[in-house]
Design an enzyme around this catalytic site. Sequence first.
Site, PDB file in Angstrom:
ATOM      1  N   SER A 255       0.795  -1.064  -0.013  1.00 16.64           N
ATOM      2  CA  SER A 255      -0.123  -0.006   0.072  1.00 16.64           C
ATOM      3  C   SER A 255       0.766   1.225   0.241  1.00 16.64           C
ATOM      4  O   SER A 255       2.071   1.146   0.442  1.00 16.64           O
ATOM      5  CB  SER A 255      -0.980   0.160   1.306  1.00 16.64           C
ATOM      6  OG  SER A 255      -0.107   0.371   2.317  1.00 16.64           O
ATOM      7  N   LYS A 256       0.332   2.477  -0.446  1.00 13.07           N
ATOM      8  CA  LYS A 256       0.987   3.700  -0.584  1.00 13.07           C
ATOM      9  C   LYS A 256       1.205   4.036   1.048  1.00 13.07           C
ATOM     10  O   LYS A 256       2.480   4.614   1.183  1.00 13.07           O
ATOM     11  CB  LYS A 256      -0.028   4.703  -0.781  1.00 13.07           C
ATOM     12  CG  LYS A 256      -0.630   4.574  -2.405  1.00 13.07           C
ATOM     13  CD  LYS A 256      -1.544   5.428  -2.829  1.00 13.07           C
ATOM     14  CE  LYS A 256      -2.441   4.861  -3.865  1.00 13.07           C
ATOM     15  NZ  LYS A 256      -3.284   5.770  -4.370  1.00 13.07           N
TER      16      LYS A 256
END
Length: 507
Positions: A255-256
């Site tokens: 994920s970012k």
Amino acid sequence: MQSRNCDKTKDNVRVRFAPSPTGYLHIGGARTAIYNWLFARKHKGVLILRIEDTDFERSTTDSIQGIIDGLNWLGIDWDEGPYFQSEYVEEHKEVARRLVETGHAYKCFCTREELDVKRKAALAAKKPVQYDRTCRRLTPEAVAAKEALGLPYVIRFKVPEQQGSVYFDDAVYGPIEKQYHDIEDFVIMRSDGSPLYLLSNAVDDIRDRITHVIRGQDGLANTPRQILIYEALGARCPVFAHMPLTLDLKKRKISKRTHGELVSVQFYRDHGFLPWALVNYLVLLGWHTSDDREIFSREELIDAFSLEGINRANSIFNYTPGDPKFFTDPKALSINSHFLRTLPIEEIAESVKGEFITAGIWDPAYDGEKRRWFLSTLDLIRSRFHTLKDFADLGRAYFSEDFPVDPKACKKNLLKHKELKEWLPQLADRLEGLRLWTPESTEKAVRSFAEELDAKPGIIINAIRTVVTGQLAGPGIFDVLLAIGKDRVVKRLRGVPELFREARGRI
Ligand code: GLU
């Protein structure tokens, strides 16, 4: 269990990539785009780019541009769009109202406080926490009276109350069934009149005549409710194909938030990846062929791709942040290296040009009179490289007089043998006298020079490599000498005493 009329036809395939523009294009999003693109191209169908920008607080125009740039760079082309979900909000609201009119949804006036009390009571009684459908039982008169008082309401979908289930056959996860009684009467429109994403997404898919919804596994939780919406609207539901998650070595979802820029497409672009190599790598994160092939051309991949090949098991992005040796999954590097080695050299040259401009070593003559030399030199040095950056870093000595000498190579190949300080300038004189400058002529000269000195040729050859290219290893040294050219080789060998002095200065 009621079987659904899910559209299995492969004719007129229409798929969509529907990113939410809340950050850069990350490798998970890119993978979704790639799978949809491959499926569309394989079935000669249509790929739609639909920007799901109804989260007004988090959506940004920079992010939209970043997604479009990323797709363009990867070579993922779409046939319709970009469409913007925000432009269809009125339609979504209209659909919510229509569902009330047709008896598929109802207005719910329960306040947040009332719902909280019910939720706590359900929790205390160890009952499933679901809305108790109080407002579903309101008479039309009671609803009208509440509305006349101006009480706010949400719109909830009426999930069937009889025994039964929503059933669908996910193209990846197989048959999935959800009992009606496990589905709450879910909200499709908030009290401020804004539609919920779940509704908007389904309504857009219906309008866009999407035949196959290929999306991340996180969409699976929405699917049964979306199928109910399809049915209430009398629309044929698409085939659903949910893709596995991508996890890192610590089993965390990519994920970012956790991985930052490391998982952005831009990161790979900045680190010297060829776009096709990244596509090829990302495809393998969650999909395989029966013979586990790893390298594909564009045509081969379109031909080989199928939803059946998508894995159910989560895929592993084999990388631990902080690994000093690699900045990403070694497999990604090895795929990039494969394409650096094998793509037509003209294609590589185009990508290298950008790197050289950035590194300040681009010579316009590489597009003109030095073209042949430029291409053959790239071809000579590319075999050991992992990224485009290597051409400007490890390969710098071929293109610039200002290149660093790897201290490890200097120590091992040069400083250890003090005699080289005299020998190499002598060798420079010898080479300068050569009339022919070919791999054969330089090899002959170097070997007879070593023999006369009673030195091991290997010592001389390794030293030449370090002095002339700054590196410990590389292509065959006599091909290297040809590529670098007589004048530059001679000059560099004459500069050896200087290298010794500098090294002493450092010690
Ligand atoms: N906008 C959603 C996302 O970015 C897409 C969901 C879907 O493809 O249905 O996750």
